[in-house]
Design an enzyme around this catalytic site. Structure first.
Site, PDB file in Angstrom:
ATOM      1  N   THR A 182       0.814  -1.208   0.000  1.00 55.64           N
ATOM      2  CA  THR A 182       0.000   0.000   0.000  1.00 55.64           C
ATOM      3  C   THR A 182       0.856   1.271   0.000  1.00 55.64           C
ATOM      4  O   THR A 182       2.008   1.241   0.466  1.00 55.64           O
ATOM      5  CB  THR A 182      -0.894  -0.007   1.262  1.00 55.64           C
ATOM      6  N   ASP A 183       0.261   2.367  -0.462  1.00 54.42           N
ATOM      7  CA  ASP A 183       0.967   3.661  -0.395  1.00 54.42           C
ATOM      8  C   ASP A 183       1.068   4.174   1.049  1.00 54.42           C
ATOM      9  O   ASP A 183       1.844   5.075   1.335  1.00 54.42           O
ATOM     10  CB  ASP A 183       0.287   4.707  -1.288  1.00 54.42           C
ATOM     11  N   GLU A 184       0.281   3.566   1.958  1.00 54.05           N
ATOM     12  CA  GLU A 184       0.239   4.094   3.331  1.00 54.05           C
ATOM     13  C   GLU A 184       1.560   3.904   4.067  1.00 54.05           C
ATOM     14  O   GLU A 184       1.812   4.564   5.074  1.00 54.05           O
ATOM     15  CB  GLU A 184      -0.929   3.462   4.109  1.00 54.05           C
ATOM     16  N   LYS A 243       2.257  -3.351   7.390  1.00 58.31           N
ATOM     17  CA  LYS A 243       2.512  -3.565   5.955  1.00 58.31           C
ATOM     18  C   LYS A 243       3.963  -3.175   5.623  1.00 58.31           C
ATOM     19  O   LYS A 243       4.625  -3.837   4.823  1.00 58.31           O
ATOM     20  CB  LYS A 243       1.540  -2.734   5.095  1.00 58.31           C
ATOM     21  N   TYR A 262      -1.749  -0.473  11.038  1.00 58.83           N
ATOM     22  CA  TYR A 262      -1.902  -1.134   9.729  1.00 58.83           C
ATOM     23  C   TYR A 262      -0.705  -0.843   8.835  1.00 58.83           C
ATOM     24  O   TYR A 262      -0.044  -1.770   8.338  1.00 58.83           O
ATOM     25  CB  TYR A 262      -3.200  -0.676   9.045  1.00 58.83           C
TER      26      TYR A 262
HETATM   27  P1  NAD Z   1      -9.501  -7.347   2.371  1.00 53.75           P
HETATM   28  O1  NAD Z   1      -9.422  -7.076   3.834  1.00 53.75           O
HETATM   29  O2  NAD Z   1     -10.755  -7.074   1.633  1.00 53.75           O
HETATM   30  O3  NAD Z   1      -9.130  -8.879   2.086  1.00 53.75           O
HETATM   31  C1  NAD Z   1      -8.092  -9.545   2.739  1.00 53.75           C
HETATM   32  C2  NAD Z   1      -8.278 -11.050   2.496  1.00 53.75           C
HETATM   33  O4  NAD Z   1      -7.183 -11.738   3.122  1.00 53.75           O
HETATM   34  C3  NAD Z   1      -9.549 -11.616   3.107  1.00 53.75           C
HETATM   35  O5  NAD Z   1     -10.193 -12.472   2.185  1.00 53.75           O
HETATM   36  C4  NAD Z   1      -9.075 -12.387   4.330  1.00 53.75           C
HETATM   37  O6  NAD Z   1      -9.911 -13.488   4.664  1.00 53.75           O
HETATM   38  C5  NAD Z   1      -7.698 -12.829   3.869  1.00 53.75           C
HETATM   39  N1  NAD Z   1      -6.769 -13.075   4.979  1.00 53.75           N
HETATM   40  C6  NAD Z   1      -6.558 -12.291   6.067  1.00 53.75           C
HETATM   41  N2  NAD Z   1      -5.630 -12.859   6.864  1.00 53.75           N
HETATM   42  C7  NAD Z   1      -5.246 -14.015   6.253  1.00 53.75           C
HETATM   43  C8  NAD Z   1      -4.302 -15.019   6.583  1.00 53.75           C
HETATM   44  N3  NAD Z   1      -3.569 -14.949   7.700  1.00 53.75           N
HETATM   45  N4  NAD Z   1      -4.148 -16.056   5.731  1.00 53.75           N
HETATM   46  C9  NAD Z   1      -4.909 -16.154   4.607  1.00 53.75           C
HETATM   47  N5  NAD Z   1      -5.811 -15.227   4.258  1.00 53.75           N
HETATM   48  C10 NAD Z   1      -5.976 -14.161   5.071  1.00 53.75           C
HETATM   49  O7  NAD Z   1      -8.268  -6.547   1.758  1.00 53.75           O
HETATM   50  P2  NAD Z   1      -8.127  -5.869   0.328  1.00 53.75           P
HETATM   51  O8  NAD Z   1      -8.661  -4.496   0.391  1.00 53.75           O
HETATM   52  O9  NAD Z   1      -8.611  -6.788  -0.724  1.00 53.75           O
HETATM   53  O10 NAD Z   1      -6.541  -5.757   0.248  1.00 53.75           O
HETATM   54  C11 NAD Z   1      -5.758  -6.821  -0.291  1.00 53.75           C
HETATM   55  C12 NAD Z   1      -4.290  -6.438  -0.197  1.00 53.75           C
HETATM   56  O11 NAD Z   1      -4.059  -5.228  -0.904  1.00 53.75           O
HETATM   57  C13 NAD Z   1      -3.813  -6.194   1.238  1.00 53.75           C
HETATM   58  O12 NAD Z   1      -2.522  -6.714   1.360  1.00 53.75           O
HETATM   59  C14 NAD Z   1      -3.810  -4.682   1.364  1.00 53.75           C
HETATM   60  O13 NAD Z   1      -2.837  -4.248   2.293  1.00 53.75           O
HETATM   61  C15 NAD Z   1      -3.446  -4.279  -0.053  1.00 53.75           C
HETATM   62  N6  NAD Z   1      -3.938  -2.951  -0.484  1.00 53.75           N
HETATM   63  C16 NAD Z   1      -5.264  -2.631  -0.317  1.00 53.75           C
HETATM   64  C17 NAD Z   1      -5.713  -1.389  -0.778  1.00 53.75           C
HETATM   65  C18 NAD Z   1      -7.173  -0.984  -0.659  1.00 53.75           C
HETATM   66  O14 NAD Z   1      -7.514   0.160  -0.990  1.00 53.75           O
HETATM   67  N7  NAD Z   1      -8.072  -1.870  -0.252  1.00 53.75           N
HETATM   68  C19 NAD Z   1      -4.820  -0.492  -1.385  1.00 53.75           C
HETATM   69  C20 NAD Z   1      -3.482  -0.880  -1.529  1.00 53.75           C
HETATM   70  C21 NAD Z   1      -3.045  -2.110  -1.087  1.00 53.75           C
HETATM   71  P1  TYD Z   2     -10.682   4.016   4.331  1.00 53.96           P
HETATM   72  O1  TYD Z   2     -11.638   3.633   3.267  1.00 53.96           O
HETATM   73  O2  TYD Z   2     -10.794   3.389   5.681  1.00 53.96           O
HETATM   74  O3  TYD Z   2      -9.226   3.819   3.729  1.00 53.96           O
HETATM   75  P2  TYD Z   2      -7.766   4.317   4.306  1.00 53.96           P
HETATM   76  O4  TYD Z   2      -7.908   4.734   5.713  1.00 53.96           O
HETATM   77  O5  TYD Z   2      -6.951   3.077   4.155  1.00 53.96           O
HETATM   78  O6  TYD Z   2      -7.327   5.454   3.404  1.00 53.96           O
HETATM   79  O7  TYD Z   2     -10.801   5.582   4.531  1.00 53.96           O
HETATM   80  C1  TYD Z   2     -10.585   6.484   3.455  1.00 53.96           C
HETATM   81  C2  TYD Z   2     -10.651   7.869   4.033  1.00 53.96           C
HETATM   82  O8  TYD Z   2     -12.003   8.121   4.460  1.00 53.96           O
HETATM   83  C3  TYD Z   2      -9.778   8.062   5.268  1.00 53.96           C
HETATM   84  O9  TYD Z   2      -9.211   9.371   5.219  1.00 53.96           O
HETATM   85  C4  TYD Z   2     -10.754   7.945   6.425  1.00 53.96           C
HETATM   86  C5  TYD Z   2     -12.058   8.482   5.850  1.00 53.96           C
HETATM   87  N1  TYD Z   2     -13.294   7.876   6.397  1.00 53.96           N
HETATM   88  C6  TYD Z   2     -14.334   8.707   6.833  1.00 53.96           C
HETATM   89  O10 TYD Z   2     -14.241   9.948   6.773  1.00 53.96           O
HETATM   90  N2  TYD Z   2     -15.475   8.130   7.320  1.00 53.96           N
HETATM   91  C7  TYD Z   2     -15.622   6.776   7.422  1.00 53.96           C
HETATM   92  O11 TYD Z   2     -16.690   6.299   7.920  1.00 53.96           O
HETATM   93  C8  TYD Z   2     -14.554   5.937   6.945  1.00 53.96           C
HETATM   94  C9  TYD Z   2     -14.663   4.438   7.008  1.00 53.96           C
HETATM   95  C10 TYD Z   2     -13.418   6.537   6.432  1.00 53.96           C
END
Ligand code: NAD
Ligand code: TYD
Length: 354
Positions: A132-134, A162, A158
């Site tokens: 992630t960019d975070e 990561k 988080y």
């Molecule tokens: P998500 O939380 O929707 O899904 C995570 C999945 O991993 C789930 O299906 C969960 O059951 C599985 N999981 C959790 N712990 C596990 C373990 N110990 N063993 C096997 N499976 C396990 O997450 P997402 O949003 O789909 O993100 C997927 C990946 O992409 C993550 O690594 C996250 O850090 C990264 N990412 C997410 C975003 C975003 O905006 N959602 C952006 C950049 C990077």
């Molecule tokens: P989120 O979707 O949780 O992603 P991330 O924290 O990984 O960027 O949140 C996106 C942005 O929205 C973040 O700045 C937090 C804000 N946010 C709200 O303002 N209200 C909400 O109920 C949630 C879930 C997030």
């Protein structure tokens, strides 16, 4: 075949669906099915022999070693993680366990498997770590966007977990020669997004007539990428990425949270007007801010475009319209998600906010 971890989550399931639609190579999908894992996302693959689902933890070394020995994947794409910042603030332990400890165990199992491959298989093998960019921390308004060489400054449990996993992946390349690739992507949105994250929560709450809770002043900025574009970027890095390299992935769509919520409301006003004719914007409320809330993320995605030729296809305007239409057409998915753990989580997260 390839092994995907976390393929029942939001991005992982989109990746598996696209993969199965686009080529003939089979996918083993290893997922622990935490609250975020949802097999309903993969319902269309039920009778597809090229999708092999295994319920389990990436940290379960005997299970992972058995899967690797049995299926002999040519690549692994590691999505499995705990992914929600607010949950990491309420309870960091699961994040340390999965994102750090279990990722370490996964790397160890993969290293042992990789070492035993023959020379040709060994050099073709890839371990792609999805991050992630975070991990780069928070930017001030006029700072340049995160490049791949930006220093790591994670601010939440988080992002710190990561960051730790990224460092382990890097170390396994430098120390053991494991052929790794790392991607750091901005905020995704699209189908199958669990409604605890900003965009799906706003859509689902708006339609249910519930408040739309904006943290703090709503002026925090994120870069947004449609999930299918993230999946295409991962396929591109897997096929063409240079070993040991990091690729930032982004949508060139920096938006303030409040603007995102207004856009969602405006589209819902058009696509599913409220019975009273008033705007969904009336449901917006401002709630206590997230502790340690990062102010701005922005991704400089020029490296992946320059070196690998990848660019996003969707603009924010096209992607958000598709997303809202998906939620309107998939109300049953939303109902099923809401009937589980999710409800308890929502109560816990919002009860403490004024
Ligand atoms: P998500 O939380 O929707 O899904 C995570 C999945 O991993 C789930 O299906 C969960 O059951 C599985 N999981 C959790 N712990 C596990 C373990 N110990 N063993 C096997 N499976 C396990 O997450 P997402 O949003 O789909 O993100 C997927 C990946 O992409 C993550 O690594 C996250 O850090 C990264 N990412 C997410 C975003 C975003 O905006 N959602 C952006 C950049 C990077
Ligand atoms: P989120 O979707 O949780 O992603 P991330 O924290 O990984 O960027 O949140 C996106 C942005 O929205 C973040 O700045 C937090 C804000 N946010 C709200 O303002 N209200 C909400 O109920 C949630 C879930 C997030």
């Amino acid at each position: 075949m390839i092994l995907v971890t976390g393929g029942a989550g939001f991005i992982g399931s989109n990746f598996v669906l696209d993969w199965c639609a686009q080529n003939n190579e089979a996918v083993i999908n290893l997922d622990k099915l935490t609250y975020a894992g949802n097999l309903e996302n993969l319902a269309t693959l039920k009778d597809n022999p090229r999708h092999i689902f295994t319920h389990g933890d990436i940290g379960d070394t005997p299970l992972v070693s058995k899967l690797l020995a049995e299926h002999r994947p040519r690549a692994i794409v590691n999505f499995a993680a705990e992914s929600h910042v607010d949950r990491s603030i309420h309870g960091p332990e699961d994040f340390i366990q999965t994102n750090i400890v279990s990722t370490f165990h996964l790397l160890e199992a993969v290293r042992a498997y990789w070492l035993a491959l023959d020379a040709a298989e060994k050099s073709a093998f890839r371990f792609l770590h999805v991050s992630t960019d975070e991990v780069y921390g928070s930017l001030a308004k006029n700072d340049p966007a995160f490049s791949e060489t930006h220093r790591y400054e994670p601010n939440s449990p988080y992002s710190a977990s990561k960051a730790a996993s990224d460092h382990l992946v890097r170390a396994y390349h430098h120390t053991y020669g494991l052929p790794v690739l790392t991607t750091n992507c901005s905020n995704n949105y699209g189908p199958y997004h669990f409604p605890e994250k900003l965009i799906p929560l706003m859509i689902v709450n708006a339609l249910a007539g519930k408040p739309l809770p904006v943290y703090g002043d709503g002026q925090q900025i994120r870069d947004w990428l449609y999930v299918k574009d993230h999946c295409s970027a991962i396929r591109c890095v897997l096929a063409k990425g240079k070993l040991g390299e990091v690729y930032n992935i982004g949508g060139w769509n920096e938006k303030a949270n409040l603007d995102i919520v207004h856009t969602v409301c405006g589209l819902l006003d058009e696509l599913q007007p409220r019975p009273n004719g008033k705007s969904y914007r009336e449901q917006i409320i401002f709630v206590t801010d997230r502790p340690g809330h990062d102010r701005r993320y922005a991704i400089d995605a020029r490296k992946i475009e320059r070196e690998l030729g990848w660019k996003p296809v969707e603009t924010f305007e096209t992607g958000i319209r598709k997303t809202i239409q998906w939620y309107l057409h998939n109300q049953q998915w939303v109902r099923h998600v809401q009937s589980g753990d999710y409800r308890k989580w929502v109560e816990k997260n919002y009860a403490e906010r004024v």
